[in-house]
Design a protein around this motif. Structure first.
Motif, short mmCIF file in Angstrom:
data_model
loop_
_atom_site.label_atom_id
_atom_site.label_comp_id
_atom_site.label_asym_id
_atom_site.label_seq_id
_atom_site.Cartn_x
_atom_site.Cartn_y
_atom_site.Cartn_z
N ARG A 270 27.48 14.49 6.98
CA ARG A 270 28.45 15.58 6.64
C ARG A 270 29.39 15.36 5.43
NH1 ARG A 270 29.26 14.87 12.38
NH2 ARG A 270 28.25 16.53 13.70
N LEU A 271 29.51 14.00 5.05
CA LEU A 271 30.25 13.78 3.80
C LEU A 271 29.68 13.96 2.42
CD1 LEU A 271 32.30 10.56 5.01
CD2 LEU A 271 33.15 12.80 5.03
N LEU A 272 28.13 14.09 2.54
CA LEU A 272 27.38 14.17 1.36
C LEU A 272 27.60 15.62 0.62
CD1 LEU A 272 24.10 12.80 2.80
CD2 LEU A 272 25.48 11.65 1.07
N PRO A 273 27.85 15.22 -0.66
CA PRO A 273 27.68 16.53 -1.72
C PRO A 273 26.24 17.10 -1.69
CG PRO A 273 28.02 14.46 -2.93
CD PRO A 273 28.05 14.15 -1.65
N GLU A 274 26.09 18.06 -1.75
CA GLU A 274 24.85 18.95 -1.81
C GLU A 274 24.13 18.44 -3.00
OE1 GLU A 274 21.80 21.25 -0.16
OE2 GLU A 274 23.58 20.77 0.39
N LEU A 298 22.16 6.50 2.53
CA LEU A 298 23.36 6.68 3.33
C LEU A 298 23.83 5.14 3.29
CD1 LEU A 298 22.21 8.68 6.64
CD2 LEU A 298 23.44 9.57 4.47
N THR A 299 23.24 4.42 2.80
CA THR A 299 23.77 2.66 3.01
C THR A 299 25.28 2.64 2.54
OG1 THR A 299 21.71 2.13 2.34
CG2 THR A 299 23.41 0.42 2.63
N GLY A 300 25.52 3.24 1.23
CA GLY A 300 26.92 3.23 0.69
C GLY A 300 28.03 3.76 1.51
N LEU A 301 27.76 4.82 2.06
CA LEU A 301 28.73 5.79 2.77
C LEU A 301 28.79 4.68 4.26
CD1 LEU A 301 27.66 9.37 2.39
CD2 LEU A 301 29.72 8.35 1.75
#
Length: 465
Positions: A270-274, A298-301
């Protein structure tokens, strides 16, 4: 209308044939097992002090594997070879293979595994000499070079009887074996028969099968491995074990394992920018439209989450990668997937660098194992012949040997389309061929029908002389 049925007007039937044998091509597999030393090594592995059976137990196990490769489904199908005595010689009667499989205890299984590994070393030398190396594992439009790929997957062997270990599970009723295959060659490295109640996320089973699979790979090739499995392998103990193996001196080991779409992963998505999503490549290596599919890490997030490191306790070099694509009709979706119109699939890997599209494509072809299992089920694993768990465990070993014999036949003896033929095709065109067997000058000679379309292929398999 008579023209439609005229082919049978002059046809008569009588029992008066001499020197005709069926399933003649199966003799090649038996010769192959003998020539590679497999029969002899199995004989030594199953030898017991003070016990001298009429039928050598290594010979019986080899013949059982040959029968399975030929299409046999039960132990009594060994009659297919026994009834062709002019070609195959004396073959054990029905009670003998059952007794032989009953005698295979855990210690004998270990000795059989060691025998198979020793023979595999010799066979891989022959394969490398013929092909200039061990065949590569393909990913999209490229290959993985010298890396040997081991794919693990569980399946269900359906059973409608009161067989020992059979039980209800999420896919029906039966047994739930875990198997591993070498993607480079197609060989069945390990088949671990488990009760139907065996869970999917069974770390101990995954560890045991992985270690036994690596032991089957000839030593020079163990230095560069890729282990893949679906989400059933996403357990702490299993990934920690792979992490430890990867950090042993002199060994390079990558893993690619399916991962659950849990709450923490959904929050990260959900936090990812498009514009964070990157292209996915198709089977030809071409980039797909971002409107159809995408991949992101997704590792960094997850590591730098507001609530703290969401991957605490997992190996520091483990990466979480996510793929999305438009769902097909009837797909079961999570609330997130229903809301945003994408279907997500995740996997974890320890491979550093590399472009995400390649890593995603490399994991996607784990689906190759489904073909391996499908062929395995047509080569003994689709039906367990006994009510005894011990007999069925030994049967699975024989089925794995049968799969290996067919793979070695393709890699060492066949060319063109036949080198990639399905097992069903090999049986129809080669193994089940009917021939004449004639005697003369103290020799037996097989005469293949001139009209058989694959006569030349079968002749090329024959030993000289």
């Amino acid at each position: 209308m008579s023209g439609l049925t005229s082919w049978s007007h002059d046809l008569a039937v009588e029992i008066d044939g001499h020197g005709v044998v069926n399933h003649a091509g199966t003799a090649v597999l038996r010769l192959f097992a003998d020539g590679t030393g497999l029969t002899g090594r199995l004989s030594r592995a199953l030898r017991r002090r003070g016990f001298e059976p009429i039928h050598d137990r290594g010979r019986v196990l080899t013949d059982t594997a040959v029968m399975i490769a030929d299409g046999g489904r039960v132990l009594s199908d060994l009659a297919t070879l026994r009834d062709q005595g002019e070609l195959f010689g004396p073959i054990a009667s029905d009670p003998t293979p059952r007794r032989a499989l009953t005698e295979i205890d855990p210690l004998a299984l270990d000795r059989i595994a060691a025998a198979r590994a020793a023979v595999r070393r010799q066979v891989w030398q022959l394969i490398a000499a013929r092909h200039g190396g061990i065949p590569t594992s393909r990913v999209a439009d490229r290959d993985l070079g010298k890396q040997i790929v081991i794919r693990l997957d569980a399946t269900v062997i359906a059973s409608h009887s009161d067989k020992e270990g059979a039980a209800a599970n999420f896919k029906g009723y039966g047994h739930h074996p875990l198997a591993s295959f070498c993607d480079n060659t197609g060989e069945a490295l390990v088949v671990k028969l488990r009760p139907g109640t065996a869970g999917s996320n069974t770390a101990r089973d995954h560890i045991d099968v992985t270690d036994a699979s690596i032991a089957q790979i000839p030593w020079p090739y163990r230095r560069n491995l890729l282990i893949t499995t679906d989400g059933a392998g996403a357990t702490h103990d299993f990934i920690d074990h792979l992490h430890d193996l990867a950090h042993r001196r002199g060994r390079h080991l990558d893993y690619s394992i399916g991962w659950e779409l849990g709450e923490r992963e959904q929050n990260a998505i959900r936090l990812l920018p498009e514009d964070a999503w990157q292209h996915v490549i198709d089977a030809d290596g071409k980039a797909r439209d971002l409107d159809d599919a995408g991949v992101v890490e997704l590792t960094g997030l997850l590591r730098r989450s507001v609530g703290g490191d969401q991957l605490t306790g997992w190996p520091a070099d483990m990466r979480v990668i996510c793929r999305r694509e438009r769902p097909g009709s009837g797909a079961q979706l999570s609330l997130l997937e229903e809301a945003d119109g994408w279907r997500y699939s995740l996997f974890v890997t320890n491979t550093p660098g590399r472009q995400l599209d390649f890593l995603e494509a490399r994991h996607r072809v784990h689906a190759h194992v489904e073909d391996r299992i499908r062929n395995g089920k047509s080569t003994g694993l689709g039906h367990l012949p006994s009510t005894s768990m011990q007999v069925n465990t030994a049967w699975c070993v024989a089925a794995a040997i049968a799969t290996d014999l067919l793979c070695w036949l393709r890699l060492l003896c066949l060319t063109g389309t036949m080198a990639h033929a399905e097992t069903k095709t090999l049986r129809y065109r080669l193994l089940h061929t009917a021939v004449r067997l004639v005697r003369g000058q103290r020799k037996r000679k097989i005469k293949i029908p001139e009209t058989w379309p694959w006569a030349d292929d079968l002749l090329a398999l024959a030993p000289p002389g």
